[in-house]
Write a protein that holds these residues in place. Structure first.
Motif, PDB file in Angstrom:
ATOM      1  N   LEU A   1       4.811   5.678   8.559  1.00  0.00           N
ATOM      2  CA  LEU A   1       3.597   5.221   7.875  1.00  0.00           C
ATOM      3  C   LEU A   1       3.558   3.704   7.797  1.00  0.00           C
ATOM      4  CD1 LEU A   1       1.000   5.678   6.314  1.00  0.00           C
ATOM      5  CD2 LEU A   1       2.369   5.968   4.232  1.00  0.00           C
ATOM      6  N   ASN A   2       4.674   3.105   7.434  1.00  0.00           N
ATOM      7  CA  ASN A   2       4.735   1.639   7.395  1.00  0.00           C
ATOM      8  C   ASN A   2       4.405   1.044   8.758  1.00  0.00           C
ATOM      9  OD1 ASN A   2       5.552   0.036   4.925  1.00  0.00           O
ATOM     10  ND2 ASN A   2       7.021   1.721   4.779  1.00  0.00           N
TER      11      ASN A   2
ATOM     12  N   LEU B   1       0.821  -1.209   0.000  1.00  0.00           N
ATOM     13  CA  LEU B   1       0.000   0.000   0.000  1.00  0.00           C
ATOM     14  C   LEU B   1       0.857   1.261   0.000  1.00  0.00           C
ATOM     15  CD1 LEU B   1      -2.832   1.058   0.001  1.00  0.00           C
ATOM     16  CD2 LEU B   1      -2.925   0.765   2.476  1.00  0.00           C
ATOM     17  N   VAL B   2       1.991   1.220   0.665  1.00  0.00           N
ATOM     18  CA  VAL B   2       2.881   2.385   0.686  1.00  0.00           C
ATOM     19  C   VAL B   2       3.468   2.622  -0.690  1.00  0.00           C
ATOM     20  CG1 VAL B   2       5.019   3.326   1.642  1.00  0.00           C
ATOM     21  CG2 VAL B   2       3.415   2.106   3.132  1.00  0.00           C
ATOM     22  N   ARG B   3       3.865   1.559  -1.354  1.00  0.00           N
ATOM     23  CA  ARG B   3       4.395   1.676  -2.715  1.00  0.00           C
ATOM     24  C   ARG B   3       3.332   2.240  -3.657  1.00  0.00           C
ATOM     25  NH1 ARG B   3       9.185   2.048  -4.724  1.00  0.00           N
ATOM     26  NH2 ARG B   3       9.793   0.532  -3.145  1.00  0.00           N
ATOM     27  N   GLU B   4       2.103   1.781  -3.501  1.00  0.00           N
ATOM     28  CA  GLU B   4       1.002   2.282  -4.330  1.00  0.00           C
ATOM     29  C   GLU B   4       0.777   3.769  -4.095  1.00  0.00           C
ATOM     30  OE1 GLU B   4      -3.777   1.356  -5.080  1.00  0.00           O
ATOM     31  OE2 GLU B   4      -2.532  -0.031  -3.914  1.00  0.00           O
ATOM     32  N   LEU B   5       0.926   4.170  -2.857  1.00  0.00           N
ATOM     33  CA  LEU B   5       0.746   5.569  -2.498  1.00  0.00           C
ATOM     34  C   LEU B   5       1.814   6.446  -3.146  1.00  0.00           C
ATOM     35  CD1 LEU B   5      -0.909   7.475  -0.632  1.00  0.00           C
ATOM     36  CD2 LEU B   5       0.783   7.018   1.141  1.00  0.00           C
ATOM     37  N   LEU B   6       3.051   6.022  -3.082  1.00  0.00           N
ATOM     38  CA  LEU B   6       4.138   6.783  -3.699  1.00  0.00           C
ATOM     39  C   LEU B   6       3.918   6.939  -5.197  1.00  0.00           C
ATOM     40  CD1 LEU B   6       7.205   5.181  -1.876  1.00  0.00           C
ATOM     41  CD2 LEU B   6       6.172   7.403  -1.396  1.00  0.00           C
ATOM     42  N   ASP B   7       3.499   5.853  -5.831  1.00  0.00           N
ATOM     43  CA  ASP B   7       3.266   5.887  -7.279  1.00  0.00           C
ATOM     44  C   ASP B   7       2.096   6.794  -7.634  1.00  0.00           C
ATOM     45  OD1 ASP B   7       5.354   4.134  -7.622  1.00  0.00           O
ATOM     46  OD2 ASP B   7       4.084   2.344  -7.762  1.00  0.00           O
ATOM     47  N   ALA B   8       1.046   6.751  -6.801  1.00  0.00           N
ATOM     48  CA  ALA B   8      -0.161   7.514  -7.115  1.00  0.00           C
ATOM     49  C   ALA B   8       0.091   9.016  -7.114  1.00  0.00           C
ATOM     50  CB  ALA B   8      -1.260   7.161  -6.111  1.00  0.00           C
ATOM     51  N   TYR B   9       0.960   9.474  -6.240  1.00  0.00           N
ATOM     52  CA  TYR B   9       1.197  10.915  -6.120  1.00  0.00           C
ATOM     53  C   TYR B   9       2.576  11.337  -6.619  1.00  0.00           C
ATOM     54  CZ  TYR B   9      -3.149  11.104  -3.606  1.00  0.00           C
ATOM     55  OH  TYR B   9      -4.484  11.010  -3.289  1.00  0.00           O
TER      56      TYR B   9
ATOM     57  N   VAL C   1      -9.189   4.227   1.010  1.00  0.00           N
ATOM     58  CA  VAL C   1      -9.169   5.064   2.214  1.00  0.00           C
ATOM     59  C   VAL C   1      -7.829   5.786   2.347  1.00  0.00           C
ATOM     60  CG1 VAL C   1      -9.150   5.022   4.732  1.00  0.00           C
ATOM     61  CG2 VAL C   1     -10.881   3.726   3.480  1.00  0.00           C
ATOM     62  N   VAL C   2      -6.731   5.043   2.201  1.00  0.00           N
ATOM     63  CA  VAL C   2      -5.410   5.642   2.351  1.00  0.00           C
ATOM     64  C   VAL C   2      -5.155   6.694   1.271  1.00  0.00           C
ATOM     65  CG1 VAL C   2      -2.929   5.193   2.305  1.00  0.00           C
ATOM     66  CG2 VAL C   2      -4.453   3.639   3.522  1.00  0.00           C
ATOM     67  N   LEU C   3      -5.539   6.402   0.057  1.00  0.00           N
ATOM     68  CA  LEU C   3      -5.339   7.361  -1.031  1.00  0.00           C
ATOM     69  C   LEU C   3      -6.185   8.616  -0.804  1.00  0.00           C
ATOM     70  CD1 LEU C   3      -5.231   4.963  -4.114  1.00  0.00           C
ATOM     71  CD2 LEU C   3      -3.330   6.231  -3.137  1.00  0.00           C
ATOM     72  N   GLY C   4      -7.372   8.439  -0.246  1.00  0.00           N
ATOM     73  CA  GLY C   4      -8.209   9.598   0.052  1.00  0.00           C
ATOM     74  C   GLY C   4      -7.587  10.480   1.120  1.00  0.00           C
ATOM     75  N   TYR C   5      -7.073   9.849   2.170  1.00  0.00           N
ATOM     76  CA  TYR C   5      -6.380  10.603   3.216  1.00  0.00           C
ATOM     77  C   TYR C   5      -5.150  11.304   2.627  1.00  0.00           C
ATOM     78  CZ  TYR C   5      -8.889   8.918   7.376  1.00  0.00           C
ATOM     79  OH  TYR C   5      -9.827   8.683   8.350  1.00  0.00           O
ATOM     80  N   ALA C   6      -4.428  10.589   1.798  1.00  0.00           N
ATOM     81  CA  ALA C   6      -3.196  11.139   1.235  1.00  0.00           C
ATOM     82  C   ALA C   6      -3.482  12.338   0.340  1.00  0.00           C
ATOM     83  CB  ALA C   6      -2.461  10.060   0.445  1.00  0.00           C
ATOM     84  N   ARG C   7      -4.607  12.303  -0.352  1.00  0.00           N
ATOM     85  CA  ARG C   7      -4.968  13.428  -1.228  1.00  0.00           C
ATOM     86  C   ARG C   7      -5.132  14.702  -0.401  1.00  0.00           C
ATOM     87  NH1 ARG C   7      -9.322  11.470  -2.872  1.00  0.00           N
ATOM     88  NH2 ARG C   7      -8.351  10.199  -4.495  1.00  0.00           N
ATOM     89  N   ALA C   8      -5.835  14.577   0.714  1.00  0.00           N
ATOM     90  CA  ALA C   8      -6.017  15.740   1.583  1.00  0.00           C
ATOM     91  C   ALA C   8      -4.686  16.161   2.218  1.00  0.00           C
ATOM     92  CB  ALA C   8      -7.039  15.416   2.676  1.00  0.00           C
TER      93      ALA C   8
ATOM     94  N   SER D   1      -8.113  -0.095   3.452  1.00  0.00           N
ATOM     95  CA  SER D   1      -8.204  -0.224   1.999  1.00  0.00           C
ATOM     96  C   SER D   1      -7.367   0.844   1.311  1.00  0.00           C
ATOM     97  CB  SER D   1      -9.663  -0.097   1.547  1.00  0.00           C
ATOM     98  OG  SER D   1     -10.127   1.228   1.712  1.00  0.00           O
ATOM     99  N   ALA D   2      -7.003   0.547   0.089  1.00  0.00           N
ATOM    100  CA  ALA D   2      -6.222   1.508  -0.701  1.00  0.00           C
ATOM    101  C   ALA D   2      -7.016   2.789  -0.927  1.00  0.00           C
ATOM    102  CB  ALA D   2      -5.816   0.882  -2.023  1.00  0.00           C
TER     103      ALA D   2
END
Length: 223
Positions: free
Chosen positions: A140-141, A119-127, A158-165, A155-156
């Protein structure tokens, strides 16, 4: 973020030298505390004008602002503050490293770095965040692993939503931090920001949960 240091912004314009009692009156820090910080090496010595008298100036009001903020607002211990001040006063420590070490101190970074969760890797890639090891990434890990151990599914979405904010907050927050020339003020801004915005985020989530609960369940008692 600067709500705690408005008074010190005014003090920073004071250029005339002050004696110990004047420094105490200007900063609101007791003379006993100032003497303690001097003994502990947290506050630089004043300019000696007499064997029993020294003068103090803006660098002392600024350092007292930092110490007071880290103790009363952020809740750091004296040894932690001493560590940060050592980094501030070390010209070999870059500002980027100083920011990272401050975050780690406030967040309580784990002593060892664990492998990234997917999930952390996905987060880095998304942003498109830089793929570099940082204390914040380790925190975070660790947080995600703790949640998993408690049986909380994360869930991804939820985390991506938090990360966006969080990404939007970081852009605004760091805009102020990067404009700050003083290393003392930079550390205080980051430390207070991490603590204050963390609490703000929790408060907003709690309000949102309460509001959604009222919308969904508010009429149940009357039925």
């Amino acid at each position: 973020m600067y709500i705690w240091i408005v008074a010190a912004d005014l003090l920073s314009d004071e250029e005339h030298p002050m004696q110990l009692n004047e420094l105490s009156a200007a900063t609101g820090v007791s003379t006993a505390s100032i003497k303690f910080y001097l003994r502990e090496g947290l506050l630089p010595r004043g300019d000696e004008i007499h064997p029993t008298r020294a003068e103090y100036g803006p660098r002392h009001t600024e350092r007292l602002e930092l110490i007071t903020g880290l103790r009363s607002v952020v809740g750091l211990r004296i040894d932690q503050i001493r560590s940060l001040i050592g980094l501030i006063d070390d010209p070999a420590v870059t500002r980027l490293e100083l920011l990272g070490r401050t975050q780690a101190m406030v967040l309580g970074a784990p002593p060892q770095t664990l492998p990234d969760l997917p999930l952390v890797r996905e987060l880095l890639d998304a942003y498109s965040w830089p793929d570099v090891p940082t204390d914040a990434r380790a925190v975070l890990n660790g947080t995600l692993r703790e949640m998993e151990a408690m049986g909380l599914s994360v869930s991804a979405d939820v985390v991506l939503g938090y990360a966006r904010a969080a990404d939007q907050v970081a852009k605004q927050d760091l805009g102020v931090v990067f404009d700050e020339k003083s290393r003392d003020r930079t550390v205080l801004a980051v430390a207070v920001g991490v603590r204050a915005y963390g609490k703000l985020l929790l408060s907003l989530v709690a309000l949102a949960q309460a509001s959604r609960s009222i919308q969904r369940l508010g009429g149940e008692e009357s039925t």
